[in-house]
Design an enzyme around this catalytic site. Sequence first.
Site, mmCIF file in Angstrom:
data_model
loop_
_atom_site.group_PDB
_atom_site.id
_atom_site.type_symbol
_atom_site.label_atom_id
_atom_site.label_comp_id
_atom_site.label_asym_id
_atom_site.label_seq_id
_atom_site.Cartn_x
_atom_site.Cartn_y
_atom_site.Cartn_z
ATOM 1 C CB CYS A 125 -43.060 67.783 2.835
ATOM 2 S SG CYS A 125 -43.595 66.043 3.308
ATOM 3 C CD GLN A 179 -50.946 59.177 2.846
ATOM 4 O OE1 GLN A 179 -50.552 60.005 2.280
ATOM 5 N NE2 GLN A 179 -51.600 58.151 2.177
ATOM 6 C CB CYS A 197 -46.965 67.189 5.860
ATOM 7 S SG CYS A 197 -45.365 66.997 6.653
ATOM 8 C CD GLU A 198 -47.891 65.412 13.372
ATOM 9 O OE1 GLU A 198 -48.975 65.889 13.499
ATOM 10 O OE2 GLU A 198 -47.530 64.543 13.692
ATOM 11 C CG HIS A 199 -43.215 65.298 10.233
ATOM 12 N ND1 HIS A 199 -43.678 63.666 9.738
ATOM 13 C CD2 HIS A 199 -43.480 65.059 11.504
ATOM 14 C CE1 HIS A 199 -43.973 62.984 10.367
ATOM 15 N NE2 HIS A 199 -43.888 63.508 11.537
ATOM 16 C CG HIS A 200 -41.467 68.971 6.047
ATOM 17 N ND1 HIS A 200 -42.053 67.387 6.079
ATOM 18 C CD2 HIS A 200 -40.397 69.165 6.099
ATOM 19 C CE1 HIS A 200 -40.729 67.039 6.088
ATOM 20 N NE2 HIS A 200 -39.694 67.635 6.375
ATOM 21 C CG HIS A 214 -47.257 63.351 1.454
ATOM 22 N ND1 HIS A 214 -47.259 63.512 2.788
ATOM 23 C CD2 HIS A 214 -47.786 62.292 1.036
ATOM 24 C CE1 HIS A 214 -48.176 62.477 3.360
ATOM 25 N NE2 HIS A 214 -48.529 61.893 2.222
HETATM 26 ZN ZN LIG Z 1 -43.482 66.422 5.330
#
Ligand SMILES: [Zn+2]
Length: 186
Positions: free
Chosen positions: A148, A118, A77-80, A146
């Site tokens: 995260c 995703q 996941c590129e955010h976390h 996920h």
């Molecule tokens: Zn995430």
Amino acid sequence: MNLQKIEDGFRLILEGIGEDVNREGLLKTPHRVAKMYQELLSGLDGNVKEESVLETQFTENYDEMILLKDVPFVSICEHHFLPFIGKAHIAYIPGERIVGLSKLARAVDFYARRPQVQERMTCQIAGLIQKSLSPKGVAVVLEASHSCMTIRGIKAQGATMVTCQLLGLFKRSEKTRAEFMAQIHR
Ligand SMILES: [Zn+2]
């Protein structure tokens, strides 16, 4: 990929959390972490070109749905920067050409192994099949858990995210779509 930079960066994280970067157990951790990212993010390796992933094709007179289901994948996941782990289901209705099944699994891997979301990964897989094979239809469903969301934040253990991209016949024909959905949930 610059492994030295990743190592240096991870050493900063260890310092940031107040750890002793020189204690025995952590001494080689930055290096291990760098190697781990190299593996998990190998889709960024410029040596493999997008258009070459589904290159090996065969001409075949087969006009029913071809389905590959339960293809396991791990993405980040590129955010976390935590993994999301799941399964991909891929179907297409060939035009004139088909592709080896292992190549479809490779396409999943190619897009999984990079910083991702995703939704985008789902569209990228479908888009590549569309572009490479010009089939009559493409359907891609991803189901993933996920980290995260399961180990931090809302801690929704067991929650699965499902994304879907339908092109061509799968979008236009309710019957084709229903057949696909029935097959993947059998
Ligand atoms: Zn995430």
